[in-house]
Design a protein around this motif. Structure first.
Motif, PDB file in Angstrom:
ATOM      1  N   SER A  30      25.798   5.373  86.006  1.00 38.88           N
ATOM      2  CA  SER A  30      26.471   5.993  84.868  1.00 38.88           C
ATOM      3  C   SER A  30      25.957   5.403  83.552  1.00 38.88           C
ATOM      4  CB  SER A  30      27.981   5.796  84.986  1.00 38.88           C
ATOM      5  OG  SER A  30      28.636   6.366  83.887  1.00 38.88           O
ATOM      6  N   ARG A  31      25.830   4.091  83.486  1.00 36.57           N
ATOM      7  CA  ARG A  31      25.332   3.453  82.255  1.00 36.57           C
ATOM      8  C   ARG A  31      23.891   3.880  81.958  1.00 36.57           C
ATOM      9  NH1 ARG A  31      28.252  -0.769  84.358  1.00 36.57           N
ATOM     10  NH2 ARG A  31      26.421  -1.709  85.322  1.00 36.57           N
ATOM     11  N   ALA A  32      23.038   3.886  82.981  1.00 38.84           N
ATOM     12  CA  ALA A  32      21.637   4.276  82.784  1.00 38.84           C
ATOM     13  C   ALA A  32      21.544   5.737  82.354  1.00 38.84           C
ATOM     14  CB  ALA A  32      20.841   4.049  84.067  1.00 38.84           C
ATOM     15  N   SER A  33      22.392   6.579  82.899  1.00 43.89           N
ATOM     16  CA  SER A  33      22.405   7.997  82.526  1.00 43.89           C
ATOM     17  C   SER A  33      22.785   8.164  81.062  1.00 43.89           C
ATOM     18  CB  SER A  33      23.397   8.772  83.397  1.00 43.89           C
ATOM     19  OG  SER A  33      23.029   8.709  84.754  1.00 43.89           O
ATOM     20  N   GLN A  34      23.791   7.428  80.639  1.00 45.63           N
ATOM     21  CA  GLN A  34      24.259   7.535  79.255  1.00 45.63           C
ATOM     22  C   GLN A  34      23.190   7.067  78.268  1.00 45.63           C
ATOM     23  OE1 GLN A  34      28.019   5.510  79.110  1.00 45.63           O
ATOM     24  NE2 GLN A  34      29.065   7.110  80.281  1.00 45.63           N
ATOM     25  N   GLN A  35      22.358   6.110  78.681  1.00 48.45           N
ATOM     26  CA  GLN A  35      21.303   5.618  77.787  1.00 48.45           C
ATOM     27  C   GLN A  35      20.262   6.693  77.477  1.00 48.45           C
ATOM     28  OE1 GLN A  35      19.809   2.121  79.728  1.00 48.45           O
ATOM     29  NE2 GLN A  35      21.495   0.839  79.011  1.00 48.45           N
ATOM     30  N   VAL A  36      20.101   7.655  78.365  1.00 49.19           N
ATOM     31  CA  VAL A  36      19.136   8.732  78.125  1.00 49.19           C
ATOM     32  C   VAL A  36      19.832  10.043  77.758  1.00 49.19           C
ATOM     33  CG1 VAL A  36      17.319   7.725  79.551  1.00 49.19           C
ATOM     34  CG2 VAL A  36      18.971   9.287  80.595  1.00 49.19           C
ATOM     35  N   GLY A  37      21.141   9.957  77.439  1.00 43.34           N
ATOM     36  CA  GLY A  37      21.853  11.135  76.960  1.00 43.34           C
ATOM     37  C   GLY A  37      22.490  11.992  78.032  1.00 43.34           C
ATOM     38  N   LEU A  38      22.622  11.470  79.241  1.00 46.60           N
ATOM     39  CA  LEU A  38      23.247  12.233  80.328  1.00 46.60           C
ATOM     40  C   LEU A  38      24.605  11.620  80.661  1.00 46.60           C
ATOM     41  CD1 LEU A  38      20.147  12.576  82.664  1.00 46.60           C
ATOM     42  CD2 LEU A  38      21.039  14.272  81.078  1.00 46.60           C
ATOM     43  N   ARG A  39      25.470  12.414  81.271  1.00 47.97           N
ATOM     44  CA  ARG A  39      26.774  11.920  81.670  1.00 47.97           C
ATOM     45  C   ARG A  39      27.107  12.420  83.062  1.00 47.97           C
ATOM     46  NH1 ARG A  39      31.192  14.257  78.533  1.00 47.97           N
ATOM     47  NH2 ARG A  39      32.170  14.458  80.530  1.00 47.97           N
TER      48      ARG A  39
END
Length: 124
Positions: free
Chosen positions: A6-15
Motif C-alpha cells: 500500500s505504501r509503495a503504491s501510494q508513492q507512485v500515485g496508486l491506491r
C-alpha cells in the motif's frame, strides 16, 4: 506485506481498493484478521476474479456453470433489440459470438465437466 504494498503504491500515485481486496485462507493456516491502512479486509470463502469464481478446496463447477449461464442470458437479453431487428442473420450471429459467448465460456478450458453440465451448456 500488504501495508508495504500500500505504501509503495501510494508513492507512485496508486491506491489499493480496500473494498475489493479480500482475504482467503486454506485449512492449514490460522484465520486471523488482516488490517491495512486501519481497514480490516473482508475474509471470504469464494470470490469472482477475472470473471471466474475462485474458491479453495474442491471446485464446484456446477455452481460456476449456472452462474455463467445466467450471465449469458443477461448479455443476450441486453441485445434483444438487435436479435429481433431486420439486420441479416450473419450479423446477428457475429454479435452473439462476440458479446454473449465470451461471457459464458471465458476460462472454461480448465473446467472438469460432467455430461449433465455439458448438456446444460449446449442447451443454453
Amino acid at each position: 506485506m500488504l501495508n508495504g504494498l500500500s505504501r509503495a503504491s501510494q508513492q507512485v500515485g496508486l491506491r489499493m481498493n480496500m473494498s475489493k481486496t479480500k482475504i482467503m485462507s486454506n485449512a492449514h493456516g490460522p484465520l486471523q484478521p488482516v488490517i491495512v491502512e486501519n481497514t480490516a479486509l473482508e475474509i471470504v470463502d469464494e470470490y469472482v476474479y477475472l470473471g471466474h469464481e475462485i474458491q479453495l478446496g474442491r471446485s464446484n463447477f456446477e455452481k460456476e456453470v449456472n452462474r455463467r449461464i445466467q450471465l449469458g442470458w443477461t448479455a443476450f437479453g441486453k441485445l434483444r433489440a438487435i436479435f429481433s431487428s431486420k439486420i441479416p442473420q450473419c450479423l446477428k450471429t457475429k454479435v452473439f459470438e462476440q458479446c454473449v459467448l465470451p461471457v459464458m465460456t471465458y476460462g472454461s478450458e480448465t473446467w472438469s465437466l460432467t455430461m449433465g453440465l455439458i448438456r446444460r451448456l449446449r442447451v443454453t
